[in-house]
Design a protein around this motif. Structure first.
Motif, PDB file in Angstrom:
ATOM      1  N   GLY A 297       0.814  -1.211   0.000  1.00 56.87           N
ATOM      2  CA  GLY A 297       0.000   0.000   0.000  1.00 56.87           C
ATOM      3  C   GLY A 297       0.848   1.262   0.000  1.00 56.87           C
ATOM      4  O   GLY A 297       0.487   2.267  -0.618  1.00 56.87           O
ATOM      5  N   ALA A 298       1.986   1.215   0.692  1.00 54.32           N
ATOM      6  CA  ALA A 298       2.874   2.385   0.736  1.00 54.32           C
ATOM      7  C   ALA A 298       3.375   2.750  -0.658  1.00 54.32           C
ATOM      8  O   ALA A 298       3.554   3.932  -0.968  1.00 54.32           O
ATOM      9  N   VAL A 299       3.568   1.751  -1.521  1.00 46.09           N
ATOM     10  CA  VAL A 299       4.010   2.008  -2.892  1.00 46.09           C
ATOM     11  C   VAL A 299       2.951   2.814  -3.654  1.00 46.09           C
ATOM     12  O   VAL A 299       3.282   3.658  -4.494  1.00 46.09           O
ATOM     13  N   LEU A 300       1.682   2.595  -3.349  1.00 44.79           N
ATOM     14  CA  LEU A 300       0.588   3.241  -4.083  1.00 44.79           C
ATOM     15  C   LEU A 300       0.294   4.672  -3.631  1.00 44.79           C
ATOM     16  O   LEU A 300      -0.316   5.444  -4.372  1.00 44.79           O
ATOM     17  N   MET A 301       0.708   5.033  -2.427  1.00 45.14           N
ATOM     18  CA  MET A 301       0.340   6.333  -1.865  1.00 45.14           C
ATOM     19  C   MET A 301       0.769   7.540  -2.712  1.00 45.14           C
ATOM     20  O   MET A 301      -0.033   8.451  -2.918  1.00 45.14           O
ATOM     21  N   PRO A 302       1.999   7.600  -3.243  1.00 45.66           N
ATOM     22  CA  PRO A 302       2.362   8.773  -4.054  1.00 45.66           C
ATOM     23  C   PRO A 302       1.471   8.949  -5.291  1.00 45.66           C
ATOM     24  O   PRO A 302       1.126  10.071  -5.661  1.00 45.66           O
ATOM     25  N   ALA A 303       1.093   7.857  -5.935  1.00 47.40           N
ATOM     26  CA  ALA A 303       0.231   7.953  -7.117  1.00 47.40           C
ATOM     27  C   ALA A 303      -1.161   8.461  -6.736  1.00 47.40           C
ATOM     28  O   ALA A 303      -1.768   9.247  -7.471  1.00 47.40           O
ATOM     29  N   ILE A 304      -1.663   8.015  -5.593  1.00 53.00           N
ATOM     30  CA  ILE A 304      -2.976   8.482  -5.136  1.00 53.00           C
ATOM     31  C   ILE A 304      -2.904   9.966  -4.784  1.00 53.00           C
ATOM     32  O   ILE A 304      -3.781  10.746  -5.156  1.00 53.00           O
ATOM     33  N   TYR A 305      -1.839  10.355  -4.091  1.00 52.51           N
ATOM     34  CA  TYR A 305      -1.657  11.762  -3.745  1.00 52.51           C
ATOM     35  C   TYR A 305      -1.643  12.619  -5.013  1.00 52.51           C
ATOM     36  O   TYR A 305      -2.327  13.640  -5.109  1.00 52.51           O
ATOM     37  N   GLN A 306      -0.889  12.186  -6.001  1.00 51.58           N
ATOM     38  CA  GLN A 306      -0.799  12.939  -7.252  1.00 51.58           C
ATOM     39  C   GLN A 306      -2.151  12.996  -7.955  1.00 51.58           C
ATOM     40  O   GLN A 306      -2.544  14.038  -8.479  1.00 51.58           O
ATOM     41  N   ALA A 307      -2.891  11.883  -7.984  1.00 53.96           N
ATOM     42  CA  ALA A 307      -4.204  11.866  -8.641  1.00 53.96           C
ATOM     43  C   ALA A 307      -5.175  12.834  -7.967  1.00 53.96           C
ATOM     44  O   ALA A 307      -5.939  13.530  -8.646  1.00 53.96           O
ATOM     45  N   LEU A 308      -5.154  12.877  -6.632  1.00 56.79           N
ATOM     46  CA  LEU A 308      -6.038  13.803  -5.926  1.00 56.79           C
ATOM     47  C   LEU A 308      -5.554  15.240  -6.085  1.00 56.79           C
ATOM     48  O   LEU A 308      -6.345  16.160  -6.285  1.00 56.79           O
ATOM     49  N   ARG A 309      -4.255  15.450  -6.005  1.00 56.23           N
ATOM     50  CA  ARG A 309      -3.685  16.791  -6.140  1.00 56.23           C
ATOM     51  C   ARG A 309      -3.914  17.349  -7.542  1.00 56.23           C
ATOM     52  O   ARG A 309      -4.246  18.516  -7.716  1.00 56.23           O
TER      53      ARG A 309
ATOM     54  N   ASN B  88      -6.234  16.424  -9.707  1.00 59.27           N
ATOM     55  CA  ASN B  88      -7.584  16.174 -10.208  1.00 59.27           C
ATOM     56  C   ASN B  88      -7.945  17.245 -11.227  1.00 59.27           C
ATOM     57  O   ASN B  88      -7.699  18.419 -11.007  1.00 59.27           O
ATOM     58  N   LYS B  89      -8.538  16.838 -12.337  1.00 54.29           N
ATOM     59  CA  LYS B  89      -8.795  17.776 -13.435  1.00 54.29           C
ATOM     60  C   LYS B  89      -9.699  18.935 -13.040  1.00 54.29           C
ATOM     61  O   LYS B  89      -9.769  19.936 -13.736  1.00 54.29           O
TER      62      LYS B  89
ATOM     63  N   ILE C 167     -11.344   5.616  -8.237  1.00 54.39           N
ATOM     64  CA  ILE C 167     -11.832   4.694  -9.278  1.00 54.39           C
ATOM     65  C   ILE C 167     -11.153   5.005 -10.606  1.00 54.39           C
ATOM     66  O   ILE C 167     -10.702   4.108 -11.315  1.00 54.39           O
ATOM     67  N   ASP C 168     -11.067   6.303 -10.957  1.00 50.33           N
ATOM     68  CA  ASP C 168     -10.408   6.688 -12.207  1.00 50.33           C
ATOM     69  C   ASP C 168      -8.946   6.239 -12.231  1.00 50.33           C
ATOM     70  O   ASP C 168      -8.440   5.804 -13.261  1.00 50.33           O
ATOM     71  N   LEU C 169      -8.271   6.340 -11.093  1.00 50.70           N
ATOM     72  CA  LEU C 169      -6.868   5.960 -11.017  1.00 50.70           C
ATOM     73  C   LEU C 169      -6.674   4.455 -11.212  1.00 50.70           C
ATOM     74  O   LEU C 169      -5.765   4.028 -11.917  1.00 50.70           O
TER      75      LEU C 169
ATOM     76  N   LEU D  11     -11.201  -5.496 -10.147  1.00 48.66           N
ATOM     77  CA  LEU D  11     -10.546  -4.591  -9.211  1.00 48.66           C
ATOM     78  C   LEU D  11     -11.475  -3.434  -8.881  1.00 48.66           C
ATOM     79  O   LEU D  11     -12.118  -2.864  -9.753  1.00 48.66           O
ATOM     80  N   GLY D  12     -11.553  -3.109  -7.603  1.00 53.78           N
ATOM     81  CA  GLY D  12     -12.417  -2.002  -7.202  1.00 53.78           C
ATOM     82  C   GLY D  12     -12.241  -1.676  -5.743  1.00 53.78           C
ATOM     83  O   GLY D  12     -11.311  -2.130  -5.082  1.00 53.78           O
ATOM     84  N   LEU D  13     -13.164  -0.883  -5.236  1.00 54.58           N
ATOM     85  CA  LEU D  13     -13.208  -0.504  -3.830  1.00 54.58           C
ATOM     86  C   LEU D  13     -14.260  -1.377  -3.163  1.00 54.58           C
ATOM     87  O   LEU D  13     -15.392  -1.454  -3.646  1.00 54.58           O
ATOM     88  N   PHE D  14     -13.899  -2.000  -2.053  1.00 53.91           N
ATOM     89  CA  PHE D  14     -14.808  -2.905  -1.359  1.00 53.91           C
ATOM     90  C   PHE D  14     -14.981  -2.417   0.078  1.00 53.91           C
ATOM     91  O   PHE D  14     -13.992  -2.114   0.751  1.00 53.91           O
ATOM     92  N   GLY D  15     -16.203  -2.347   0.550  1.00 51.71           N
ATOM     93  CA  GLY D  15     -16.429  -1.904   1.922  1.00 51.71           C
ATOM     94  C   GLY D  15     -17.865  -1.503   2.144  1.00 51.71           C
ATOM     95  O   GLY D  15     -18.775  -2.097   1.581  1.00 51.71           O
ATOM     96  N   SER D  16     -18.054  -0.458   2.962  1.00 52.78           N
ATOM     97  CA  SER D  16     -19.417  -0.073   3.317  1.00 52.78           C
ATOM     98  C   SER D  16     -19.593   1.441   3.338  1.00 52.78           C
ATOM     99  O   SER D  16     -18.646   2.194   3.554  1.00 52.78           O
ATOM    100  N   PHE D  17     -20.830   1.839   3.106  1.00 50.23           N
ATOM    101  CA  PHE D  17     -21.248   3.231   3.128  1.00 50.23           C
ATOM    102  C   PHE D  17     -22.323   3.380   4.197  1.00 50.23           C
ATOM    103  O   PHE D  17     -23.228   2.551   4.289  1.00 50.23           O
ATOM    104  N   ALA D  18     -22.241   4.440   4.977  1.00 56.28           N
ATOM    105  CA  ALA D  18     -23.233   4.698   6.024  1.00 56.28           C
ATOM    106  C   ALA D  18     -24.337   5.606   5.486  1.00 56.28           C
ATOM    107  O   ALA D  18     -24.144   6.366   4.533  1.00 56.28           O
ATOM    108  N   TYR D  19     -25.470   5.546   6.149  1.00 55.11           N
ATOM    109  CA  TYR D  19     -26.602   6.385   5.781  1.00 55.11           C
ATOM    110  C   TYR D  19     -26.237   7.868   5.803  1.00 55.11           C
ATOM    111  O   TYR D  19     -26.727   8.660   5.001  1.00 55.11           O
ATOM    112  N   ASP D  20     -25.354   8.269   6.706  1.00 57.14           N
ATOM    113  CA  ASP D  20     -25.003   9.680   6.859  1.00 57.14           C
ATOM    114  C   ASP D  20     -24.352  10.279   5.620  1.00 57.14           C
ATOM    115  O   ASP D  20     -24.193  11.496   5.518  1.00 57.14           O
TER     116      ASP D  20
END
Length: 189
Positions: free
Chosen positions: A29-41, A43-44, A105-107, A116-125
């Motif tokens: 996961g640590a290997v992926l963090m810079p790419a995620i940071y760049q994608a969020l930073r 963002n188009k 998701i775009d990344l 491949l995707g995001l797996f987990g849960s979403f709350a009502y809030d």
């Protein structure tokens, strides 16, 4: 028809109200963090001002994020509150935790792979991201609106065909690869 399972995911994304945290759960996961940071930073829909120190990097994104900070152990950000009014059919497109999820998701998405995707849960809030409703009950301090994992090993079961497949993913980011790293649940000490 389908069931999915995973173990030892490399990344955890959690969010509460307009704040989010992304944590590497192991060396992969640590290997992926810079790419995620760049994608969020980058963002188009954002313009960015970046300042850097030795221990963290901070960005301010005027269109999507108010803050984005990455340290060695996690990434934290805050989605800005939009002053714009959105028509009913577009209100889920206003800046929210879903904007960050869409960037992830775009990344990671590929037309060649639908597993491949995001797996987990979403709350009502999460509805409060779009509807400004007064909350009648206080939320506990550890309340989370979203908990998502980004796995790199997924078991996919097709009940109709009575078949299961294990899918492994390796990632390459900025010259670093996860292929030689162990698939475990914690950083090696």
């Amino acid at each position: 028809r389908w069931d999915f399972g995973f173990a030892d995911p490399p990344l955890l994304f959690t969010g509460t109200q307009r704040s989010f945290v992304l944590e590497p759960l192991n060396a992969r996961g640590a290997v992926l963090m810079p790419a995620i940071y760049q994608a969020l930073r980058d963002n188009k829909n954002t313009t960015t001002t970046t300042t850097t120190s030795t221990s963290s990097t901070t960005s301010s994104n005027s269109a999507l994020l108010e803050t984005l900070e990455m340290t060695e152990t996690q990434m934290r950000g805050t989605v800005r509150v939009s002053a714009e009014r959105f028509p009913e059919e577009e209100r889920s497109r206003q800046p929210s935790l879903f904007s960050v999820i869409r960037a992830l998701i775009d990344l990671f998405s590929s037309p060649a792979d639908s597993t491949l995707g995001l797996f987990g849960s979403f709350a009502y809030d999460l509805a409060f991201q779009f509807e400004h409703i007064r909350q009648a009950r206080p939320r506990p301090a550890d309340h989370r609106d979203v908990v998502l994992y980004i796995p790199d090993c997924i078991v996919k079961v097709d009940h109709a065909l009575q078949r299961a497949v294990k899918v492994f993913y390796d990632f390459e980011v900025g010259g670093l690869s996860t292929s030689a790293l162990p698939r475990n649940s914690a950083f090696a000490s």
